[in-house]
Design a protein around this motif. Structure first.
Motif, PDB file in Angstrom:
ATOM      1  N   SER A 176       0.820  -1.216   0.000  1.00  0.00           N
ATOM      2  CA  SER A 176       0.000   0.000   0.000  1.00  0.00           C
ATOM      3  C   SER A 176       0.849   1.260   0.000  1.00  0.00           C
ATOM      4  O   SER A 176       0.432   2.295  -0.527  1.00  0.00           O
TER       5      SER A 176
ATOM      6  N   LEU B 223       3.826   2.265  -4.217  1.00  0.00           N
ATOM      7  CA  LEU B 223       2.976   2.181  -5.401  1.00  0.00           C
ATOM      8  C   LEU B 223       3.702   1.593  -6.600  1.00  0.00           C
ATOM      9  O   LEU B 223       3.081   1.039  -7.495  1.00  0.00           O
TER      10      LEU B 223
ATOM     11  N   GLU C 208       5.319  -1.237  -8.113  1.00  0.00           N
ATOM     12  CA  GLU C 208       5.264  -2.660  -7.776  1.00  0.00           C
ATOM     13  C   GLU C 208       6.630  -3.327  -7.813  1.00  0.00           C
ATOM     14  O   GLU C 208       6.861  -4.312  -7.103  1.00  0.00           O
TER      15      GLU C 208
ATOM     16  N   ARG D  59     -11.736   4.227  -1.057  1.00  0.00           N
ATOM     17  CA  ARG D  59     -10.271   4.171  -1.131  1.00  0.00           C
ATOM     18  C   ARG D  59      -9.753   2.896  -0.477  1.00  0.00           C
ATOM     19  O   ARG D  59      -8.829   2.245  -0.987  1.00  0.00           O
TER      20      ARG D  59
ATOM     21  N   GLY E 193     -10.473   0.059  -2.696  1.00  0.00           N
ATOM     22  CA  GLY E 193      -9.599   0.177  -3.860  1.00  0.00           C
ATOM     23  C   GLY E 193      -8.231  -0.435  -3.607  1.00  0.00           C
ATOM     24  O   GLY E 193      -7.655  -1.090  -4.492  1.00  0.00           O
ATOM     25  N   ASN E 194      -7.692  -0.232  -2.414  1.00  0.00           N
ATOM     26  CA  ASN E 194      -6.410  -0.832  -2.052  1.00  0.00           C
ATOM     27  C   ASN E 194      -6.510  -2.347  -2.003  1.00  0.00           C
ATOM     28  O   ASN E 194      -5.598  -3.067  -2.437  1.00  0.00           O
TER      29      ASN E 194
ATOM     30  N   LYS F 198      -8.591  -4.203  -3.708  1.00  0.00           N
ATOM     31  CA  LYS F 198      -8.733  -4.694  -5.087  1.00  0.00           C
ATOM     32  C   LYS F 198      -7.379  -4.686  -5.809  1.00  0.00           C
ATOM     33  O   LYS F 198      -7.081  -5.603  -6.587  1.00  0.00           O
ATOM     34  N   ARG F 199      -6.581  -3.666  -5.543  1.00  0.00           N
ATOM     35  CA  ARG F 199      -5.254  -3.595  -6.171  1.00  0.00           C
ATOM     36  C   ARG F 199      -4.385  -4.768  -5.706  1.00  0.00           C
ATOM     37  O   ARG F 199      -3.677  -5.379  -6.507  1.00  0.00           O
ATOM     38  N   TRP F 200      -4.457  -5.091  -4.427  1.00  0.00           N
ATOM     39  CA  TRP F 200      -3.721  -6.234  -3.879  1.00  0.00           C
ATOM     40  C   TRP F 200      -4.212  -7.540  -4.503  1.00  0.00           C
ATOM     41  O   TRP F 200      -3.419  -8.418  -4.851  1.00  0.00           O
TER      42      TRP F 200
ATOM     43  N   VAL G 215      -5.645  -8.010  -7.433  1.00  0.00           N
ATOM     44  CA  VAL G 215      -5.199  -8.090  -8.828  1.00  0.00           C
ATOM     45  C   VAL G 215      -3.722  -8.472  -8.891  1.00  0.00           C
ATOM     46  O   VAL G 215      -3.315  -9.341  -9.664  1.00  0.00           O
ATOM     47  N   TYR G 216      -2.911  -7.827  -8.050  1.00  0.00           N
ATOM     48  CA  TYR G 216      -1.472  -8.095  -8.050  1.00  0.00           C
ATOM     49  C   TYR G 216      -1.179  -9.563  -7.743  1.00  0.00           C
ATOM     50  O   TYR G 216      -0.304 -10.180  -8.355  1.00  0.00           O
TER      51      TYR G 216
END
Length: 291
Positions: free
Chosen positions: A207, A210, A212, A274, A277-278, A280-282, A284-285
């Motif tokens: 988090s 940013l 990666e 927010r 969103g964090n 979801k980003r995790w 996906v990664y």
């Protein structure tokens, strides 16, 4: 969560924490201190409680809102920073592993971080606070159901269990120029899988980095540092990408639960967006597929 004061006596620094009203019972605080005294005796890198002249650790105050408790802690050498190097990440891994070697099979008379606490009770608190059936609430509900199924399939015999910190990130540690790392703020300590702490740190690292590629380098360094002290089982490694989602589901519910005590203004639908969103980003990664 609490009120924290810097205390000095010219030569030394200390930290005095005053727990917010009706947040922790005296027994819960005593158990936190029992853990820290145990860790200090085992020479692990943690801030530890300091007794008064009567050998008492917990102070009591008759505040206007009711009885509150306070504890004096040693000051963690160094300073905190979100922008640490991969080398420092290695030493953070070592510090956490040293803590875990001392906390494995150490049982606290405190909360047990199981799926009911992390997923069922947490989701109920969050839904009650936000009230609306938003996309974010629906996402948290799907994620909780997904995690229920995942948790049921874990080979628990391969997972180390004991006392966990549950809030291991840059804001709860200091490190100096010699990469000496000291952990503090065990306010959320309880019983659970030790890998919860590992997974949560990796999520917070993700988090705050940013880029990666930067995250990957620091994450690998952290895990190498940890395994230089204590092995992470294959089953623990397998579940690292998703157990932190349970912790984050718990923490958003704690923000909701303590809203009045914080008198914060950030806890609204935008904050929830927010936050999700964090997550979801995790997801996906780590190529996690939530059905």
């Amino acid at each position: 969560m609490n009120h924290v004061y810097m205390v000095t006596d010219i030569n030394e620094k200390y930290v005095f924490r005053v727990y917010t009203f009706d947040w922790r019972t005296k027994t819960e605080i005593a158990e936190e201190l029992r853990l820290l005294i145990h860790l200090n005796k085992n020479k692990t890198p943690v801030s530890f409680p300091i007794a008064d002249n009567l050998n008492e650790y917990i102070q009591e105050f008759n505040a206007p809102e009711g009885k509150r408790f306070g504890v004096l802690f040693s000051f963690a050498e160094g300073a905190k920073s979100a922008r640490f190097t991969a080398e420092t990440s290695f030493f953070i891994g070592q510090a956490l592993a040293k803590v875990h070697k001392a906390t494995e099979n150490f049982v606290l008379k405190r909360i047990v971080y199981d799926d009911k606490v992390l997923l069922v009770d947490s989701l109920e608190r969050t839904r009650k606070f936000f009230k609306k059936e938003t996309d974010e609430i629906k996402f948290l509900e799907r994620t909780a159901n997904f995690l229920h199924n995942k948790f049921n399939k874990i080979d628990k015999e391969q997972i180390r269990y004991g006392a966990v910190h549950l809030d291991v990130w840059f804001d709860n540690m200091h490190f100096n120029d010699d990469n000496k790392v000291t952990l503090f703020d065990f306010d959320f300590c309880g019983n659970g899988w030790l890998c919860l702490d590992i997974s949560y740190f990796l999520f917070q690292l993700f988090s705050t980095n940013l880029d990666e590629n930067d995250y990957q380098v620091k994450a690998e360094s952290f895990l190498k540092g940890y395994e230089a002290i204590s092995e992470i089982s294959k089953e623990e490694k397998r579940i690292l990408p998703f157990v932190c989602l349970g912790i984050m589901t718990y923490f958003i519910s704690m923000q909701c639960d303590r809203y009045d005590n914080w008198t914060n203004i950030f806890l609204n639908e935008d904050h929830l967006k927010r936050f999700v969103g964090n997550l979801k980003r995790w997801i996906v990664y780590n190529e996690i597929e939530i059905e």
